[in-house]
Enzyme design. Structure first.
Site, PDB file in Angstrom:
ATOM      1  N   LYS A 163       0.901  -0.854   0.037  1.00 17.57           N
ATOM      2  CA  LYS A 163      -0.235   0.228  -0.432  1.00 17.57           C
ATOM      3  C   LYS A 163       0.785   1.144   0.275  1.00 17.57           C
ATOM      4  CE  LYS A 163      -2.166  -1.187   3.756  1.00 17.57           C
ATOM      5  NZ  LYS A 163      -2.255  -2.550   3.507  1.00 17.57           N
ATOM      6  N   THR A 164       1.533   1.242   1.111  1.00 11.85           N
ATOM      7  CA  THR A 164       2.985   2.363   1.008  1.00 11.85           C
ATOM      8  C   THR A 164       3.529   2.761  -0.311  1.00 11.85           C
ATOM      9  OG1 THR A 164       2.835   2.340   3.206  1.00 11.85           O
ATOM     10  CG2 THR A 164       4.382   3.904   2.298  1.00 11.85           C
ATOM     11  N   GLU A 173      -3.594   6.062   1.495  1.00 11.09           N
ATOM     12  CA  GLU A 173      -2.843   4.658   1.311  1.00 11.09           C
ATOM     13  C   GLU A 173      -4.427   4.305   2.499  1.00 11.09           C
ATOM     14  OE1 GLU A 173       0.705   2.365   4.501  1.00 11.09           O
ATOM     15  OE2 GLU A 173       0.718   3.818   3.190  1.00 11.09           O
TER      16      GLU A 173
END
Length: 464
Positions: free
Chosen positions: A121-122, A165
């Site tokens: 995600k990051t 995110e």
């Protein structure tokens, strides 16, 4: 121009303001003109960066830190009910707002992209933020890691796009209503909150169901959990689904990924036409992340060729295969990987970089619940390294679980044929690793806790 500060967020008080998710929201609110205050357990560069924006940041938690005129108290799921500031909020009848609700309010009125998945995600959120900024679209964004220096995990932009995110760990991603959502993968994790894969899939279904009518879900075509989720969502009215990956039937098909040292070249097929671009970080999984970002941008109407080129501007984010330095011919790189899938992916990505030597790992397990459920798989992942040392479990928000220690991982690693040693004395790790390493080796500090602090110590010991 981004929307104004919601009335409830005009004077917010953040408990744990220095955290990756909390600090980003605080930064955006401060940029929008809110009078931000908060507290954190210890001093940090992030706290300093927030003060530079005009925020009041207290160190330590005490009831007196909460101003009586605070419009709300913002908390994450990590804040315990007996926190003195949270107790004081109840006494003063100050509304308590979860971090995800605060972020959702900031996304209102924007063209939002929410990036979800068990892993990646990051990185994917960061890729989008950097690429959109390179294209001078000035997006707002909130990321679970720093792009550059402290406080670079969020930005208040004047453009219409907001990239966020979306954290599934506590189901808080179900609060968002994005125009485009990305699901990178769906695996069982966060065992304190999910008892089964079916619960995980139900949670992701709710998240996908929050996409605005006519919006788009970008989802992996190669990962089993994502494929199952796609099958569950097919045919939902008002939902466009775009799959990406190496599978033959993917809507955006990855034709090949060619590694070049610490970068790679990716070729995708869009509507029958090949498009090749550079990904400036190593590893096949990062190439897939970049294609997910490309697909999301296309869904918003951004021209593919320009976006693909702009994605090459992304060179990494803090703790995601982040080079820490080199000393005595030994490279030290930091990895946030803490789930077996992430561990294996990062070790495979780093293997070519250690072609002239060995791949050594300093691993810190994260959470007792995760170690209890996935310790065997973590051990097998460590077998991909040439040698490893394993620290004690980083507890984060959890209390110890009887019988759950790093030995579970060490035993599994040894059973898989790995060379692995325990490192119960954290202060001796730098000395131990420096004694193991030889010129040409690569040392990877790995985990979601404070293992990242060991990289500079290892480099200092190698240099002397």
């Amino acid at each position: 121009m981004a929307p104004a500060v919601p009335t409830a967020m005009e004077r917010p008080h953040f408990i744990g303001i220095g955290g990756a998710g909390m600090s980003g929201i605080a930064k955006i609110l401060a940029r929008r003109g809110a009078r931000v205050a908060g507290s954190d357990a210890k001093e940090s560069p992030v706290a300093g960066a927030l003060r530079e924006l005009g925020a009041t940041v207290h160190i330590g938690h005490a009831a007196g830190h909460l101003a009586p005129d605070a419009s709300c108290v913002v908390v994450s799921s990590a804040i315990r009910a007996d926190n003195p500031e949270l107790v004081r909020a109840a006494e003063l009848a100050v509304p308590v707002v979860h971090r995800s609700d605060a972020l959702a309010s900031l996304m209102d009125g924007t063209r939002a992209i929410a990036v979800a998945g068990t892993h990646g995600k990051t990185t994917t959120t960061s890729m989008l933020a950097v690429a959109l900024d390179t294209l001078e679209l000035d997006p707002s964004y909130a990321i679970g890691g720093d792009l550059a220096g402290p406080g670079s995990n969020a930005h208040h932009g004047d453009g219409e796009i907001f990239v966020a995110e979306a954290d599934e760990s506590d189901r808080s991603f179900q609060k968002y209503a994005p125009e485009v959502a990305i699901v990178l993968n769906v695996e069982l994790d966060h065992h304190a909150n999910y008892a089964s894969m079916d619960e995980i899939h139900e949670s992701f279904e709710i998240f996908a169901g929050r996409i605005v009518p006519g919006g788009t879900l970008v989802i992996a075509a190669d990962q089993a959990g994502a494929v199952e989720l796609t099958a569950r969502l097919r045919g939902r009215p008002g939902l466009n689904i775009v799959t990406y990956g190496e599978s033959e039937g993917a809507d955006i098909r990855i034709e090949r990924v060619t590694p070049h040292g610490l970068t790679s070249e990716v070729t995708v097929v869009l509507d029958g036409t090949p498009l090749t671009f550079t990904v400036s970080v190593p590893g096949r999984h990062y190439a897939h992340n970049a294609v997910a970002a490309l697909a999301a941008g296309i869904a918003l109407g951004i021209p593919a060729a320009g976006l693909a080129t702009a994605l090459g501007s992304y060179t990494g984010v803090g703790r995601r295969l982040q080079p820490k330095g080199e000393a005595a011919g030994v490279q030290v790189i930091d990895s946030y990987a803490h789930h077996p899938t992430e561990m294996a992916a990062d070790l495979e990505a780093m293997r070519p970089a250690a072609a002239d030597g060995r791949l050594l790992v300093v691993f810190q397990p994260h959470l007792f619940s995760r170690t209890q459920e996935l310790g065997d798989e973590m051990g097998r992942a460590l077998a991909l390294a040439d040698a490893s040392v394993v620290l004690d479990i980083y507890p984060a928000r959890e209390d110890p679980v009887p019988g759950v220690t790093s030995e579970l991982i060490i035993d599994a690693a040894r059973a898989a044929g790995a060379e692995v040693a325990a490192a119960p004395d954290r202060t001796a790790v730098a000395e131990t690793v420096a004694g193991m390493a030889r010129p040409g080796d690569l040392v990877l500090t790995m985990g979601a806790g404070d293992v990242t602090d060991l990289g500079p110590l290892i480099l200092d010991r190698l240099a002397h």
